[in-house]
Design an enzyme around this catalytic site. Structure first.
Site, PDB file in Angstrom:
ATOM      1  N   ILE A  77      -7.177  10.501  -3.379  1.00  0.00           N
ATOM      2  CA  ILE A  77      -6.178  11.331  -4.070  1.00  0.00           C
ATOM      3  C   ILE A  77      -6.876  12.395  -4.916  1.00  0.00           C
ATOM      4  CG2 ILE A  77      -4.204  11.299  -5.660  1.00  0.00           C
ATOM      5  CD1 ILE A  77      -3.725   8.360  -4.741  1.00  0.00           C
TER       6      ILE A  77
ATOM      7  N   ASN B  71     -18.539   8.734  -9.614  1.00  0.00           N
ATOM      8  CA  ASN B  71     -19.816   8.003  -9.503  1.00  0.00           C
ATOM      9  C   ASN B  71     -20.193   7.763  -8.039  1.00  0.00           C
ATOM     10  OD1 ASN B  71     -18.141   5.959  -8.654  1.00  0.00           O
ATOM     11  ND2 ASN B  71     -18.607   4.558 -10.343  1.00  0.00           N
TER      12      ASN B  71
ATOM     13  N   ASN C 214     -14.026  -1.509 -15.263  1.00  0.00           N
ATOM     14  CA  ASN C 214     -13.933  -0.125 -14.789  1.00  0.00           C
ATOM     15  C   ASN C 214     -12.681   0.572 -15.312  1.00  0.00           C
ATOM     16  OD1 ASN C 214     -15.889   0.919 -12.493  1.00  0.00           O
ATOM     17  ND2 ASN C 214     -15.756  -1.306 -12.359  1.00  0.00           N
TER      18      ASN C 214
ATOM     19  N   SER D 232       0.296   3.362 -11.263  1.00  0.00           N
ATOM     20  CA  SER D 232       0.643   2.802  -9.955  1.00  0.00           C
ATOM     21  C   SER D 232       1.952   2.030 -10.010  1.00  0.00           C
ATOM     22  CB  SER D 232      -0.479   1.841  -9.549  1.00  0.00           C
ATOM     23  OG  SER D 232      -0.093   1.094  -8.431  1.00  0.00           O
TER      24      SER D 232
ATOM     25  N   TYR E  12      -5.282  -5.477 -10.866  1.00  0.00           N
ATOM     26  CA  TYR E  12      -5.250  -4.019 -10.706  1.00  0.00           C
ATOM     27  C   TYR E  12      -4.014  -3.444 -11.411  1.00  0.00           C
ATOM     28  CZ  TYR E  12      -4.241   0.452  -8.559  1.00  0.00           C
ATOM     29  OH  TYR E  12      -3.904   1.772  -8.361  1.00  0.00           O
TER      30      TYR E  12
ATOM     31  N   LYS F 295      -3.614  -1.120 -14.971  1.00  0.00           N
ATOM     32  CA  LYS F 295      -2.911   0.168 -15.078  1.00  0.00           C
ATOM     33  C   LYS F 295      -1.863   0.107 -16.193  1.00  0.00           C
ATOM     34  CE  LYS F 295      -4.976   2.524 -11.864  1.00  0.00           C
ATOM     35  NZ  LYS F 295      -5.663   3.793 -12.141  1.00  0.00           N
TER      36      LYS F 295
ATOM     37  N   ASN G  97       3.297   4.488  -2.467  1.00  0.00           N
ATOM     38  CA  ASN G  97       2.216   4.395  -1.476  1.00  0.00           C
ATOM     39  C   ASN G  97       1.718   5.768  -1.039  1.00  0.00           C
ATOM     40  OD1 ASN G  97       3.425   1.723  -1.589  1.00  0.00           O
ATOM     41  ND2 ASN G  97       1.983   1.281   0.061  1.00  0.00           N
TER      42      ASN G  97
ATOM     43  N   ASP H  63       1.335  -9.308  -2.441  1.00  0.00           N
ATOM     44  CA  ASP H  63       2.192  -8.247  -1.900  1.00  0.00           C
ATOM     45  C   ASP H  63       3.659  -8.498  -2.254  1.00  0.00           C
ATOM     46  OD1 ASP H  63       0.386  -6.597  -0.633  1.00  0.00           O
ATOM     47  OD2 ASP H  63       0.631  -7.506   1.355  1.00  0.00           O
TER      48      ASP H  63
HETATM   49  N1  UFG Z   1      -0.276  -4.033   5.599  1.00  0.00           N
HETATM   50  C1  UFG Z   1      -0.323  -4.607   6.836  1.00  0.00           C
HETATM   51  N2  UFG Z   1      -1.465  -4.447   7.565  1.00  0.00           N
HETATM   52  C2  UFG Z   1      -2.536  -3.733   7.118  1.00  0.00           C
HETATM   53  C3  UFG Z   1      -2.466  -3.153   5.848  1.00  0.00           C
HETATM   54  C4  UFG Z   1      -1.317  -3.329   5.100  1.00  0.00           C
HETATM   55  O1  UFG Z   1       0.623  -5.256   7.272  1.00  0.00           O
HETATM   56  O2  UFG Z   1      -3.551  -3.615   7.834  1.00  0.00           O
HETATM   57  C5  UFG Z   1       0.974  -4.144   4.826  1.00  0.00           C
HETATM   58  C6  UFG Z   1       0.783  -4.756   3.451  1.00  0.00           C
HETATM   59  O3  UFG Z   1       0.888  -6.142   3.511  1.00  0.00           O
HETATM   60  C7  UFG Z   1       1.914  -4.064   2.676  1.00  0.00           C
HETATM   61  C8  UFG Z   1       2.063  -2.707   3.352  1.00  0.00           C
HETATM   62  O4  UFG Z   1       1.460  -2.844   4.625  1.00  0.00           O
HETATM   63  O5  UFG Z   1       3.076  -4.778   2.853  1.00  0.00           O
HETATM   64  C9  UFG Z   1       1.380  -1.586   2.608  1.00  0.00           C
HETATM   65  O6  UFG Z   1       0.059  -2.013   2.331  1.00  0.00           O
HETATM   66  P1  UFG Z   1      -1.061  -1.028   1.791  1.00  0.00           P
HETATM   67  O7  UFG Z   1      -2.319  -1.820   1.668  1.00  0.00           O
HETATM   68  O8  UFG Z   1      -1.116   0.206   2.622  1.00  0.00           O
HETATM   69  O9  UFG Z   1      -0.503  -0.600   0.367  1.00  0.00           O
HETATM   70  P2  UFG Z   1      -0.013  -1.519  -0.844  1.00  0.00           P
HETATM   71  O10 UFG Z   1       1.489  -1.445  -0.880  1.00  0.00           O
HETATM   72  O11 UFG Z   1      -0.605  -2.878  -0.788  1.00  0.00           O
HETATM   73  O12 UFG Z   1      -0.661  -0.816  -2.084  1.00  0.00           O
HETATM   74  C10 UFG Z   1      -0.601   0.573  -2.322  1.00  0.00           C
HETATM   75  C11 UFG Z   1      -1.777   0.943  -3.194  1.00  0.00           C
HETATM   76  C12 UFG Z   1      -1.664   0.223  -4.507  1.00  0.00           C
HETATM   77  C13 UFG Z   1      -0.334   0.509  -5.126  1.00  0.00           C
HETATM   78  C14 UFG Z   1       0.797   0.220  -4.183  1.00  0.00           C
HETATM   79  C15 UFG Z   1       2.088   0.674  -4.775  1.00  0.00           C
HETATM   80  O13 UFG Z   1      -2.985   0.591  -2.547  1.00  0.00           O
HETATM   81  O14 UFG Z   1      -2.685   0.695  -5.349  1.00  0.00           O
HETATM   82  O15 UFG Z   1       0.594   0.903  -2.957  1.00  0.00           O
HETATM   83  O16 UFG Z   1       3.140   0.610  -3.888  1.00  0.00           O
HETATM   84  F1  UFG Z   1      -0.178  -0.253  -6.210  1.00  0.00           F
END
Ligand code: UFG
Length: 326
Positions: free
Chosen positions: A12, A32, A92, A117, A141, A145, A170, A283
């Site tokens: 981002i 860094n 961090n 977030s 995490y 935040k 997301n 999740d």
């Molecule tokens: N997912 C899969 N397969 C994958 C990756 C993810 O099924 O290979 C699913 C996850 O379980 C989740 C969804 O897809 O249900 C989205 O997952 P992401 O890892 O893409 O994103 P997250 O929702 O876990 O997290 C992101 C950011 C976080 C933030 C969050 C807020 O990484 O920092 O969105 O909605 F907090």
């Protein structure tokens, strides 16, 4: 006068730097390079490689030129890692952030945009989520935040710091030059596109037993260029802000994991194999924003709201950068 961007070599941050430069700003880009890529930082920005733990390094950025405001994105952001190693997340994201605030205040800089977030909400009681809704982070995490948002509030009260926290849902999609590239990649859309491009054989779907229409998790995907624009609007808003304010950034629409896969099949014209796995720890089932506040107070108007456009931009970047920045 310059804008200092921390985490400027990340996914981002690199797009925020590009958009600031396009808006005619002078940018000091700090990173860094523990997770970011030097190549991701636009050459017009002044780049300083330093860690937020390194106070003299941090001060050198403030001595380099007159900084008018700071956009702080540097953080450890992998949720799974924060679960197994909370110490690193807090060191961090909290200690590093406090160092930055100390140096800013020492140099008289009081305008701050913070990369927060949707993870601050944890498992919400309802969708869409509003800024005042309950915050119960499910992982260190999200906790880090939220803690930092609270720190900003008290720094506002005591030291006159003016801050805007932007709670990204997301982040997804890509600009022409900058896209999503993490090692390891944990995010859904880049993982899907690695299957479309033949680098992976299948994408894992973490859970099809959630209380959603098709059983997979629902998220609100928001284009990284729209997120970057919100930072520019937040900088303009800061002088009139009430010491510390927070805004959701999302498209106010939810897509399930299986719907995202289906859209990616259409956009890429490829079969994308899926493999169903158990739920991933930490999740929440559904995370969808109400971004009404950002729209009304910041004047934010997302431009890339269609899932096809979001995935299309990420796909173009994936094809021009099949191995990321390496
Ligand atoms: N997912 C899969 N397969 C994958 C990756 C993810 O099924 O290979 C699913 C996850 O379980 C989740 C969804 O897809 O249900 C989205 O997952 P992401 O890892 O893409 O994103 P997250 O929702 O876990 O997290 C992101 C950011 C976080 C933030 C969050 C807020 O990484 O920092 O969105 O909605 F907090």
């Amino acid at each position: 006068m310059a804008i200092l961007v921390t985490g400027a070599a990340g996914y981002i941050g690199s797009v925020v730097v590009e958009e600031l430069l396009k808006a005619g700003k002078t940018v000091i880009a700090l990173d860094n390079l523990s997770q970011g890529y030097r190549q991701a930082v636009a050459p017009e920005a002044v780049f300083i490689r330093t860690d937020l733990a390194d106070l003299p390094g941090l001060e050198s950025a403030f001595r380099h030129s007159t900084i008018e405001s700071v956009i702080h994105l540097a953080a450890l952001s992998i949720v799974e890692r924060s679960m197994s190693d909370p110490a690193s997340s807090f060191r961090n994201n909290i200690v590093g952030g406090l160092n930055l605030l100390d140096v800013m205040l020492k140099y008289g800089v009081t305008k701050f945009v913070f990369s927060s977030s949707a993870a601050v909400y944890g498992e919400p009681d309802k969708a869409p989520i509003k800024e005042m809704d309950a915050k119960r982070p499910l992982n260190p995490y999200g906790e880090s935040k939220l803690m930092f948002e609270r720190i900003l509030y008290w720094y506002g009260q005591a030291y006159g710091l003016k801050s805007v926290s932007l709670r990204y849902f997301n982040a997804s999609g890509a600009s022409e030059h900058c896209g999503e590239c993490h090692h390891p990649e944990t995010h859904l859309i880049p993982n899907i596109l690695k299957v479309a491009s033949g680098q992976f054989s299948e994408v894992s779907v973490y859970g099809t037993d959630y209380p959603t229409s098709d059983g997979s998790c629902i998220r609100d995907y928001v284009h990284v260029l729209d997120i970057a624009q919100a930072h520019i609007l937040a900088l303009e808003y800061l002088p009139k802000s009430n010491s510390a304010e927070a805004f959701n950034l999302g498209n106010d629409k939810g897509f399930s994991v299986l719907e995202v896969v289906e859209t990616a099949r259409k956009v890429t014209g490829t079969q994308i194999r899926t493999a169903i796995h158990p739920r991933r720890p930490g999740d929440p089932a559904v995370l969808v924003a109400s971004s009404e506040l950002a729209r009304s107070k910041l004047g934010w108007q997302p431009q890339f709201t269609e899932m096809e456009d979001i995935i299309g931009s990420a796909w173009r970047w994936q094809k021009t950068h099949p191995h990321g920045y390496s």
